[in-house]
Design an enzyme around this catalytic site. Structure first.
Site, PDB file in Angstrom:
ATOM      1  N   ASN A   1       0.881  -1.163   0.000  1.00 50.57           N
ATOM      2  CA  ASN A   1       0.000   0.000   0.000  1.00 50.57           C
ATOM      3  C   ASN A   1       0.924   1.219   0.000  1.00 50.57           C
ATOM      4  N   VAL A   2       0.914   1.982  -1.083  1.00 55.12           N
ATOM      5  CA  VAL A   2       1.862   3.099  -1.194  1.00 55.12           C
ATOM      6  C   VAL A   2       1.623   4.188  -0.149  1.00 55.12           C
TER       7      VAL A   2
ATOM      8  N   ASN B   1       2.442   5.440 -10.385  1.00 58.76           N
ATOM      9  CA  ASN B   1       1.201   5.352 -11.156  1.00 58.76           C
ATOM     10  C   ASN B   1      -0.034   5.038 -10.299  1.00 58.76           C
TER      11      ASN B   1
ATOM     12  N   SER C   1      -3.113  14.088 -13.922  1.00 53.64           N
ATOM     13  CA  SER C   1      -4.387  13.895 -14.623  1.00 53.64           C
ATOM     14  C   SER C   1      -4.847  15.240 -15.171  1.00 53.64           C
TER      15      SER C   1
ATOM     16  N   TYR D   1      -9.377  14.711  -5.741  1.00 53.20           N
ATOM     17  CA  TYR D   1      -8.522  14.137  -6.785  1.00 53.20           C
ATOM     18  C   TYR D   1      -7.799  15.231  -7.587  1.00 53.20           C
ATOM     19  N   ALA D   2      -8.537  16.296  -7.926  1.00 56.13           N
ATOM     20  CA  ALA D   2      -7.914  17.386  -8.693  1.00 56.13           C
ATOM     21  C   ALA D   2      -6.813  18.049  -7.873  1.00 56.13           C
ATOM     22  N   ALA D   3      -7.076  18.230  -6.574  1.00 55.21           N
ATOM     23  CA  ALA D   3      -6.050  18.823  -5.696  1.00 55.21           C
ATOM     24  C   ALA D   3      -4.821  17.927  -5.650  1.00 55.21           C
TER      25      ALA D   3
HETATM   26  N1  CAA Z   1     -19.991  18.776 -15.900  1.00 54.25           N
HETATM   27  C1  CAA Z   1     -20.994  19.622 -15.575  1.00 54.25           C
HETATM   28  N2  CAA Z   1     -21.944  19.330 -14.689  1.00 54.25           N
HETATM   29  C2  CAA Z   1     -21.905  18.134 -14.117  1.00 54.25           C
HETATM   30  C3  CAA Z   1     -20.906  17.210 -14.387  1.00 54.25           C
HETATM   31  C4  CAA Z   1     -19.923  17.576 -15.327  1.00 54.25           C
HETATM   32  N3  CAA Z   1     -18.927  16.770 -15.640  1.00 54.25           N
HETATM   33  N4  CAA Z   1     -21.118  16.119 -13.630  1.00 54.25           N
HETATM   34  C5  CAA Z   1     -22.214  16.348 -12.912  1.00 54.25           C
HETATM   35  N5  CAA Z   1     -22.697  17.575 -13.209  1.00 54.25           N
HETATM   36  C6  CAA Z   1     -23.884  18.223 -12.658  1.00 54.25           C
HETATM   37  C7  CAA Z   1     -25.113  17.339 -12.876  1.00 54.25           C
HETATM   38  O1  CAA Z   1     -25.659  17.541 -14.175  1.00 54.25           O
HETATM   39  C8  CAA Z   1     -26.036  17.838 -11.785  1.00 54.25           C
HETATM   40  O2  CAA Z   1     -26.603  19.055 -12.167  1.00 54.25           O
HETATM   41  P1  CAA Z   1     -28.112  19.437 -11.717  1.00 54.25           P
HETATM   42  O3  CAA Z   1     -28.107  19.430 -10.209  1.00 54.25           O
HETATM   43  O4  CAA Z   1     -28.323  20.783 -12.315  1.00 54.25           O
HETATM   44  O5  CAA Z   1     -28.982  18.352 -12.286  1.00 54.25           O
HETATM   45  C9  CAA Z   1     -25.088  18.131 -10.645  1.00 54.25           C
HETATM   46  O6  CAA Z   1     -23.795  18.320 -11.250  1.00 54.25           O
HETATM   47  C10 CAA Z   1     -25.010  17.005  -9.654  1.00 54.25           C
HETATM   48  O7  CAA Z   1     -24.683  15.806 -10.352  1.00 54.25           O
HETATM   49  P2  CAA Z   1     -25.294  14.386  -9.931  1.00 54.25           P
HETATM   50  O8  CAA Z   1     -26.785  14.439  -9.960  1.00 54.25           O
HETATM   51  O9  CAA Z   1     -24.634  13.333 -10.739  1.00 54.25           O
HETATM   52  O10 CAA Z   1     -24.852  14.332  -8.397  1.00 54.25           O
HETATM   53  P3  CAA Z   1     -24.426  13.102  -7.543  1.00 54.25           P
HETATM   54  O11 CAA Z   1     -24.172  13.637  -6.183  1.00 54.25           O
HETATM   55  O12 CAA Z   1     -25.351  11.971  -7.713  1.00 54.25           O
HETATM   56  O13 CAA Z   1     -23.051  12.631  -8.204  1.00 54.25           O
HETATM   57  C11 CAA Z   1     -20.796  12.810  -8.945  1.00 54.25           C
HETATM   58  C12 CAA Z   1     -21.975  13.519  -8.275  1.00 54.25           C
HETATM   59  C13 CAA Z   1     -20.364  11.651  -8.058  1.00 54.25           C
HETATM   60  C14 CAA Z   1     -19.688  13.828  -9.036  1.00 54.25           C
HETATM   61  C15 CAA Z   1     -21.224  12.249 -10.310  1.00 54.25           C
HETATM   62  O14 CAA Z   1     -21.804  13.275 -11.065  1.00 54.25           O
HETATM   63  C16 CAA Z   1     -20.044  11.721 -11.069  1.00 54.25           C
HETATM   64  O15 CAA Z   1     -19.591  10.602 -10.824  1.00 54.25           O
HETATM   65  N6  CAA Z   1     -19.520  12.507 -12.005  1.00 54.25           N
HETATM   66  C17 CAA Z   1     -18.322  12.148 -12.748  1.00 54.25           C
HETATM   67  C18 CAA Z   1     -17.082  12.620 -12.048  1.00 54.25           C
HETATM   68  C19 CAA Z   1     -15.911  12.371 -12.941  1.00 54.25           C
HETATM   69  O16 CAA Z   1     -15.840  12.860 -14.048  1.00 54.25           O
HETATM   70  N7  CAA Z   1     -14.956  11.566 -12.449  1.00 54.25           N
HETATM   71  C20 CAA Z   1     -13.819  11.171 -13.225  1.00 54.25           C
HETATM   72  C21 CAA Z   1     -13.405   9.752 -12.809  1.00 54.25           C
HETATM   73  S1  CAA Z   1     -12.171   9.078 -13.882  1.00 54.25           S
HETATM   74  C22 CAA Z   1     -10.779   9.840 -13.371  1.00 54.25           C
HETATM   75  O17 CAA Z   1     -10.723  10.474 -12.356  1.00 54.25           O
HETATM   76  C23 CAA Z   1      -9.605   9.713 -14.251  1.00 54.25           C
HETATM   77  C24 CAA Z   1      -9.054  11.032 -14.537  1.00 54.25           C
HETATM   78  O18 CAA Z   1      -7.956  11.334 -14.051  1.00 54.25           O
HETATM   79  C25 CAA Z   1      -9.771  11.917 -15.476  1.00 54.25           C
HETATM   80  P1  NAI Z   2      -6.977   1.468 -12.076  1.00 57.66           P
HETATM   81  O1  NAI Z   2      -7.944   1.638 -10.977  1.00 57.66           O
HETATM   82  O2  NAI Z   2      -7.364   0.712 -13.292  1.00 57.66           O
HETATM   83  O3  NAI Z   2      -5.616   0.841 -11.509  1.00 57.66           O
HETATM   84  C1  NAI Z   2      -5.003   1.383 -10.388  1.00 57.66           C
HETATM   85  C2  NAI Z   2      -4.099   0.360  -9.769  1.00 57.66           C
HETATM   86  O4  NAI Z   2      -3.488   0.969  -8.615  1.00 57.66           O
HETATM   87  C3  NAI Z   2      -4.826  -0.898  -9.265  1.00 57.66           C
HETATM   88  O5  NAI Z   2      -4.102  -2.057  -9.606  1.00 57.66           O
HETATM   89  C4  NAI Z   2      -4.889  -0.690  -7.764  1.00 57.66           C
HETATM   90  O6  NAI Z   2      -4.907  -1.919  -7.030  1.00 57.66           O
HETATM   91  C5  NAI Z   2      -3.598   0.090  -7.515  1.00 57.66           C
HETATM   92  N1  NAI Z   2      -3.634   0.868  -6.286  1.00 57.66           N
HETATM   93  C6  NAI Z   2      -4.592   1.735  -5.891  1.00 57.66           C
HETATM   94  N2  NAI Z   2      -4.298   2.229  -4.695  1.00 57.66           N
HETATM   95  C7  NAI Z   2      -3.128   1.680  -4.312  1.00 57.66           C
HETATM   96  C8  NAI Z   2      -2.311   1.792  -3.165  1.00 57.66           C
HETATM   97  N3  NAI Z   2      -2.666   2.561  -2.125  1.00 57.66           N
HETATM   98  N4  NAI Z   2      -1.158   1.103  -3.125  1.00 57.66           N
HETATM   99  C9  NAI Z   2      -0.792   0.305  -4.134  1.00 57.66           C
HETATM  100  N5  NAI Z   2      -1.532   0.131  -5.241  1.00 57.66           N
HETATM  101  C10 NAI Z   2      -2.691   0.816  -5.332  1.00 57.66           C
HETATM  102  O7  NAI Z   2      -6.560   2.961 -12.444  1.00 57.66           O
HETATM  103  P2  NAI Z   2      -5.914   3.550 -13.784  1.00 57.66           P
HETATM  104  O8  NAI Z   2      -6.993   4.180 -14.553  1.00 57.66           O
HETATM  105  O9  NAI Z   2      -5.040   2.568 -14.424  1.00 57.66           O
HETATM  106  O10 NAI Z   2      -5.052   4.736 -13.164  1.00 57.66           O
HETATM  107  C11 NAI Z   2      -3.643   4.713 -13.069  1.00 57.66           C
HETATM  108  C12 NAI Z   2      -3.180   6.106 -12.768  1.00 57.66           C
HETATM  109  O11 NAI Z   2      -3.549   6.976 -13.821  1.00 57.66           O
HETATM  110  C13 NAI Z   2      -3.804   6.695 -11.494  1.00 57.66           C
HETATM  111  O12 NAI Z   2      -2.836   7.493 -10.827  1.00 57.66           O
HETATM  112  C14 NAI Z   2      -4.900   7.581 -12.036  1.00 57.66           C
HETATM  113  O13 NAI Z   2      -5.229   8.594 -11.140  1.00 57.66           O
HETATM  114  C15 NAI Z   2      -4.236   8.088 -13.288  1.00 57.66           C
HETATM  115  N6  NAI Z   2      -5.161   8.582 -14.298  1.00 57.66           N
HETATM  116  C16 NAI Z   2      -6.133   7.752 -14.824  1.00 57.66           C
HETATM  117  C17 NAI Z   2      -6.977   8.241 -15.788  1.00 57.66           C
HETATM  118  C18 NAI Z   2      -8.064   7.424 -16.376  1.00 57.66           C
HETATM  119  O14 NAI Z   2      -8.904   7.996 -17.067  1.00 57.66           O
HETATM  120  N7  NAI Z   2      -8.093   6.100 -16.204  1.00 57.66           N
HETATM  121  C19 NAI Z   2      -6.860   9.624 -16.299  1.00 57.66           C
HETATM  122  C20 NAI Z   2      -5.797  10.390 -15.663  1.00 57.66           C
HETATM  123  C21 NAI Z   2      -4.981   9.861 -14.711  1.00 57.66           C
END
Ligand code: CAA
Ligand code: NAI
Length: 246
Positions: free
Chosen positions: A62-63, A89, A141, A154-156
């Site tokens: 666990n990192v 990663n 990211s 996550y953004a922070a």
């Molecule tokens: N852009 C603009 N508005 C958005 C939005 C987006 N991307 N996502 C959600 N909203 C809005 C919704 O439309 C909603 O608006 P209204 O209240 O006007 O209807 C409001 O925000 C609340 O959204 P939800 O109803 O979905 O609220 P929730 O509490 O059920 O869920 C959430 C909130 C968990 C953030 C969910 O919306 C979600 O999972 N969103 C996606 C988040 C995301 O993009 N994560 C990336 C994961 S992958 C990753 O992290 C890899 C990487 O590095 C990029």
């Molecule tokens: P994933 O969820 O597919 O894989 C992540 C891996 O990390 C898993 O094998 C998990 O077991 C391991 N892991 C998680 N927490 C750990 C911990 N505390 N110690 C040791 N291992 C741990 O994720 P993905 O998509 O491959 O992401 C890899 C990297 O890329 C992450 O840093 C993620 O934030 C970043 N990233 C991912 C994007 C996407 O869209 N998938 C976009 C931008 C960045």
């Protein structure tokens, strides 16, 4: 063979982008240590690649646990006598809107995505300094650069990764160590599978190349930054995001 005989450590190497990197690094001749807290998957993936003739080992870690990180990096250095490449990663998400985000979820993401990167770099760095050469690659990211709805924590964390990258590039450049970040866009892994379909559609529509990233797209950037081809690249944040925002 761009990484012939290099000793590489890939955190989160059991799955997603990290596993694609493990495969690519092994194909390029590296001796790869998958470092992951998913023991079952990590062992299985390492055995899979060993059976294909590649040099891959698994270490459970666990990192976010500082002591365990120190111990595991030492264990790896004891096995191979060196550490040439560290890919920080491993990462997690705990998404929710600001008004709903718990301080526990904020902290959990910081512990893995910021503290984990710090602990691993600090533990691997002394071996690289001793060798007079090394490569540290940190995974940021697009969320850390542009922000993303639902990702305060996550953004922070991913913005912090860029700050650490630039600082270490300045501190370690003169010691022969290159430190760079990769900034992936939305990429097809388990992490993105949890995102609502309508959010993915919106994101893809914003990408000029009109698709999500593939894990291999990111792994290829890791290979470049791990290889001697990037010896004059230091402190950069290399976007591999299809040009989602410019
Ligand atoms: N852009 C603009 N508005 C958005 C939005 C987006 N991307 N996502 C959600 N909203 C809005 C919704 O439309 C909603 O608006 P209204 O209240 O006007 O209807 C409001 O925000 C609340 O959204 P939800 O109803 O979905 O609220 P929730 O509490 O059920 O869920 C959430 C909130 C968990 C953030 C969910 O919306 C979600 O999972 N969103 C996606 C988040 C995301 O993009 N994560 C990336 C994961 S992958 C990753 O992290 C890899 C990487 O590095 C990029
Ligand atoms: P994933 O969820 O597919 O894989 C992540 C891996 O990390 C898993 O094998 C998990 O077991 C391991 N892991 C998680 N927490 C750990 C911990 N505390 N110690 C040791 N291992 C741990 O994720 P993905 O998509 O491959 O992401 C890899 C990297 O890329 C992450 O840093 C993620 O934030 C970043 N990233 C991912 C994007 C996407 O869209 N998938 C976009 C931008 C960045």
């Amino acid at each position: 063979m761009r990484l012939q005989s290099k000793v590489a450590v890939i955190t989160g190497g059991a799955n997603g982008i990290g596993f694609a990197a493990t495969e690519r690094f092994a194909q390029e001749g590296a001796q790869v240590s998958i470092v992951d807290f998913n023991e079952e998957l990590g062992r299985q993936k390492a055995e899979e690649l060993q059976s294909e003739g590649y040099h891959v080992k698994f270490f459970r870690l666990n990192v976010a646990n500082e002591q365990d990180v120190q111990h595991t990096m030492k264990e790896i250095a004891d096995v191979y006598g060196r550490i040439d490449i560290l890919v920080n990663n491993a990462g997690i998400t705990k998404d929710s809107m600001l008004h709903k985000m718990s301080s526990e979820d904020f902290k959990k993401v910081m512990d893995v995505n910021v503290n984990g990167v710090f602990y691993c770099a600090q533990a691997a760095m002394p071996y690289m300094v001793k060798q007079g050469k090394g490569k540290i690659i940190n995974t940021s990211s697009v969320s850390g650069v542009y922000g993303n709805v639902g990702q305060t924590n996550y953004a922070a964390a991913k913005a912090a990764v860029i700050g650490m990258t630039k600082t270490w590039a300045k501190e370690l450049g003169s010691k022969g160590i290159n430190v760079n970040a990769v900034v992936p866009g939305f990429t097809e892994t388990g992490m993105v599978a949890a995102v609502p379909e309508k959010v993915i559609e919106k994101m893809v529509a914003m990408v000029p190349v009109k698709r999500l990233g593939k894990p291999e797209d990111i792994a290829n950037a890791y290979v470049f930054l791990a290889s001697d081809e990037s010896d004059y690249v230091n402190g950069t944040a290399l976007h591999v995001d299809g040009g989602i925002m410019m």
